[in-house]
Design a protein around this motif. Sequence first.
Motif, mmCIF file in Angstrom:
data_model
loop_
_atom_site.group_PDB
_atom_site.id
_atom_site.type_symbol
_atom_site.label_atom_id
_atom_site.label_comp_id
_atom_site.label_asym_id
_atom_site.label_seq_id
_atom_site.Cartn_x
_atom_site.Cartn_y
_atom_site.Cartn_z
ATOM 1 N N GLY B 307 2.088 30.592 38.632
ATOM 2 C CA GLY B 307 0.959 31.512 38.786
ATOM 3 C C GLY B 307 -0.353 30.963 38.291
ATOM 4 O O GLY B 307 -0.619 29.770 38.375
ATOM 5 N N TYR B 308 -1.138 31.858 37.737
ATOM 6 C CA TYR B 308 -2.539 31.579 37.429
ATOM 7 C C TYR B 308 -2.726 30.434 36.433
ATOM 8 O O TYR B 308 -3.453 29.493 36.690
ATOM 9 C CB TYR B 308 -3.172 32.870 36.923
ATOM 10 N N ASP B 309 -2.093 30.522 35.288
ATOM 11 C CA ASP B 309 -2.335 29.520 34.253
ATOM 12 C C ASP B 309 -1.100 28.711 33.903
ATOM 13 O O ASP B 309 -1.135 27.877 33.001
ATOM 14 C CB ASP B 309 -2.906 30.182 32.994
ATOM 15 N N GLY B 310 -0.003 28.946 34.581
ATOM 16 C CA GLY B 310 1.205 28.175 34.319
ATOM 17 C C GLY B 310 2.011 28.676 33.142
ATOM 18 O O GLY B 310 3.051 28.118 32.818
ATOM 19 N N VAL B 311 1.543 29.717 32.479
ATOM 20 C CA VAL B 311 2.292 30.265 31.348
ATOM 21 C C VAL B 311 3.186 31.391 31.873
ATOM 22 O O VAL B 311 2.690 32.356 32.462
ATOM 23 C CB VAL B 311 1.348 30.813 30.248
ATOM 24 N N ILE B 312 4.486 31.255 31.679
ATOM 25 C CA ILE B 312 5.419 32.249 32.219
ATOM 26 C C ILE B 312 5.736 33.317 31.182
ATOM 27 O O ILE B 312 5.846 34.500 31.521
ATOM 28 C CB ILE B 312 6.720 31.547 32.679
ATOM 29 N N LEU B 313 5.851 32.915 29.939
ATOM 30 C CA LEU B 313 6.220 33.892 28.901
ATOM 31 C C LEU B 313 5.626 33.479 27.563
ATOM 32 O O LEU B 313 5.659 32.299 27.198
ATOM 33 C CB LEU B 313 7.752 33.965 28.781
ATOM 34 N N ALA B 314 5.089 34.444 26.877
ATOM 35 C CA ALA B 314 4.736 34.262 25.454
ATOM 36 C C ALA B 314 5.358 35.447 24.724
ATOM 37 O O ALA B 314 5.044 36.598 25.035
ATOM 38 C CB ALA B 314 3.232 34.241 25.272
ATOM 39 N N GLU B 315 6.244 35.142 23.802
ATOM 40 C CA GLU B 315 7.002 36.206 23.134
ATOM 41 C C GLU B 315 6.919 35.996 21.626
ATOM 42 O O GLU B 315 7.134 34.900 21.131
ATOM 43 C CB GLU B 315 8.454 36.132 23.601
ATOM 44 N N LEU B 316 6.599 37.058 20.924
ATOM 45 C CA LEU B 316 6.454 36.966 19.467
ATOM 46 C C LEU B 316 7.349 38.009 18.800
ATOM 47 O O LEU B 316 7.354 39.168 19.214
ATOM 48 C CB LEU B 316 5.015 37.268 19.034
ATOM 49 N N ASN B 317 8.052 37.553 17.783
ATOM 50 C CA ASN B 317 8.706 38.511 16.894
ATOM 51 C C ASN B 317 7.842 38.571 15.642
ATOM 52 O O ASN B 317 7.723 37.597 14.901
ATOM 53 C CB ASN B 317 10.129 38.051 16.555
ATOM 54 N N ALA B 318 7.214 39.713 15.445
ATOM 55 C CA ALA B 318 6.330 39.873 14.279
ATOM 56 C C ALA B 318 6.772 41.108 13.510
ATOM 57 O O ALA B 318 6.825 42.207 14.096
ATOM 58 C CB ALA B 318 4.883 40.005 14.728
ATOM 59 N N GLY B 319 7.119 40.909 12.267
ATOM 60 C CA GLY B 319 7.554 42.032 11.431
ATOM 61 C C GLY B 319 8.789 42.726 11.973
ATOM 62 O O GLY B 319 8.972 43.930 11.749
ATOM 63 N N GLY B 320 9.602 42.000 12.715
ATOM 64 C CA GLY B 320 10.832 42.584 13.244
ATOM 65 C C GLY B 320 10.660 43.251 14.592
ATOM 66 O O GLY B 320 11.652 43.680 15.197
ATOM 67 N N ASP B 321 9.432 43.340 15.094
ATOM 68 C CA ASP B 321 9.197 43.933 16.414
ATOM 69 C C ASP B 321 8.898 42.843 17.431
ATOM 70 O O ASP B 321 8.347 41.784 17.089
ATOM 71 C CB ASP B 321 8.007 44.904 16.366
ATOM 72 N N LEU B 322 9.219 43.159 18.676
ATOM 73 C CA LEU B 322 9.017 42.192 19.742
ATOM 74 C C LEU B 322 7.748 42.529 20.540
ATOM 75 O O LEU B 322 7.557 43.672 20.968
ATOM 76 C CB LEU B 322 10.232 42.226 20.683
ATOM 77 N N PHE B 323 6.897 41.517 20.723
ATOM 78 C CA PHE B 323 5.676 41.655 21.520
ATOM 79 C C PHE B 323 5.712 40.526 22.560
ATOM 80 O O PHE B 323 5.949 39.375 22.191
ATOM 81 C CB PHE B 323 4.424 41.467 20.661
#
Lengths: 507, 387
Positions: B307-323
């Motif tokens: 797609g647009y920028d070539g980034v397919i997924l950015a996933e963060l676990n912060a403080g036990g929650d998923l963003f």
Amino acid sequence: MDNPLREGLIQERVPEPLVLVIFGASGDLTKRKLLPAVYTMTRERLLPAAFAVVGLSRFEWDDDRFRAEARQGCDTFARRRPVDETLWSNFGRSLHYVAGEFDDPEAYERLKARLTEIDARYGIPGNRLFYLSTPPSTFPVIVERLGKAGLVSRQLKPWTRIIVEKPFGRDLGSAQLLNRQLKQFFREMQIYRIDHYLGKETVQNMMALRFSNGIFEPLWNRNHVESVQITAAEAIGVEGRINYFEEAGILRDMVQNHLFQVLCVTGMEPPVAMTADAVRDEKVKLLKALRPIPREKMDEHVVRAQYARGRVLGESVPGYREEPGGNPASTTETYVALKLLIDNWRWGGVPFFLRTAKRMPKRVTEIAVTFKPAPHLMFARNGAPPVPNVLSIRIQPDEGITLHFGSKVPGPSIDIAPVNMEFRYGTSFGSEPPEAYERLILDAMLGDGTLFIRDDETETSWGFISKVHEAWAEQRRKALPGYPAGTWGPPEAEALVKEAGLEWRKP
Amino acid sequence: MTAPPPDQVRSFQQARTVSPAAVEQELASLWRQAVDSPGGGAGEQVTRACLWNLIVYDPRPERDGPGGPEHGKALRTLLDQVTVAIPARILRLEAWAADRAPAPEREVEAWVAARCLMPDAGARQLAVEEITYAGYGSRGLSHFPSLVRATLLPDLPIAMLWLDDLPHEGWLLDQLLPLCQRVLIDSQSVHRDVALLAVDKLVNSTVTLFVDLGWMRLTPVRYLLAGLFDPPGRAEQLADLRHVRIVTTQRGRNAGLLLLSWLLSRADFRAHMPLAPEGDDMLYRWRSRRGSAAVEVEFSIEAGEGGYDGVILAELNAGGDLFSIRQVDDEHVALHSPDRREQKLALHGWREPELVIAGLGSLGIDRFYPQTLAVAASLVEDTTWNR
């Protein structure tokens, strides 16, 4: 804690989660300006994820009808079109509607219940921005009902703010009364009196021009400026607003707010900072320095007139008294020109000419600063007058700045011809300027009152304007000059500038 | 920000070959023709607008079809849209092979052209002067710096659009860089992440501002990621970052590294230890530290365009929650956070002209780019060293 991921992005601050409550949700302003502005802000990611709009008006609409009206408004008037379907599916869901009369206490209970439900659903901590897009006569009752329903908090968190549309009163007394009514429930810092002229990029650029460049400010005073003309001309007539206009007249409708705001940014002293109070302090100082016009000399300083039938942009148009619903004996002014003097060290003796009217040859708003001529005219041939140096700042349309000066015509003799040096927003900056309402609503959400009008500002300007109305009230029997539609105004106005050896500009 | 349609731009004078020494006279002649030519007569204004000197270094002009009508068409469209939004004097530097010279002794040629925006009102607005220098072989290229110095408009800032691979040391760059206030590069123009090391070195060795279009392309994703942490209490969770996963395509490799580096630097993770990747898809794995806190980082490459920028997924676990932000298709992403159901949003990415326009404007000045690039370079350097 500030969000560290926000730093460095163009919008380093987004408003805290909030609900925007629009009173007068079925009205023209909401459809044409407010909701398209909110949609565009959402499109440009300037709003928080937790955000909702609640519209309130007397129409028996439901959420779906309000959303359909909003969609129609955005399809037609949003700056970013066509409307993005994916975005709309989320944005549309955040629009809600409550039906009710503005004076009905039960409507406010329903509103309160709806807001509580929305807070819980979106995770909004109770922040409220009320927008009064309603007739001024309803302001007091809405404010009182909001207060009594417990919908107004004077706390900083969660915050409550209110945007009040013009006209803010119709004279000094009513403006003072309205301020008192508002302050029964809101603190001054919670009140945002909106004048969309201040949201226009060019008006803000006036401050940038003056206070971010070294070359203009040394010349921006009585030693170098001969006169200033501020023109706000409209080609249109009253456009179905005859009842409102008949009550208001153009002095109330345009001068007390828009033109005085433009006058303020043109003439005020540099503020110590671009903060709300610093800027507004300087504006108030300028308004207080306006020389009062003695009642017996009103005609020497103020000319009013009314348009008669004529031709505008190639079309025949009726006179004001012949407009549908018009009063054949109306004495309401559709043209006003003022000669103002500012009694301070910067502007002592420099006339400021303000002019605004309906049915002029074209729509144009500009500020023109005319500088004094060179002290020794060694190039004057055959008694030709020198080319005046004029810096004109065009606010609309085709925003830009032009410097008019004399230049030698190529050839063996020294003949001086006028030339223009132009800067146009449209060609210098490709980016599209935001709509005034986008900027102003966002500022109110962020709690920045710099581009809004403070209580003392509005009372000072009404104090001046009310004196003119009082003098006119004593002249009821005097005939009102007329001007043919599509012209630059009545001959009487020429006398106003002629005394200073000038002519009205034809921008 | 919107780039205007290119069909608003009209050339009132075909480009024509001139002697390099006569470029300024030829431009003045074009001005006079603009006034005198049909449609440009008395009463109509021809106004020159200029905000920048824009040097465009094009080392592969042949790619659009040498000598033919398609020559430079893509670049032509890009420059039309850019200069209508931001009027500029363009100095195009085309590097041709020596055997493409029209005559053996010819080392350099020049063309001048002027094009104007046709505004709605019919008034004519001259917006762009363009000078093209074609250098044949290395001797031809050696003329570029002196020609550029001679034809820059005074008192206007100078930017260079670098259309080559990411710049590194080189004679031409050394000569041109000191002239420029900004150099526009594109970290996505190459798919080798070690190229970021060279850019980092350059950025640190000069006062010239580097504007990375690849970095700017990430702006919509950065906005959306930032928005996940706007609700009350969420920003605090970034201090308790536990796991980050980035998935990109090959094309988005550098973009993914920059995005990851931005997240780590904004959360203040400064020390990075490479770990052995797990599984076939995983390219890199690190453990980054901030004091005693540690975050596990995974970086994977998938096949496809991305797609647009070539980034397919950015996933963060912060403080036990998923963003997370996940690409749905070329124009849409899905956002996930504890505060909302998964939400599909249009990305509204910037097209190439809009990127260049933004890069020449205030958005090009990004104080976080150098520090992000430094983190990216250190990630790449450590990993390369340990491989």
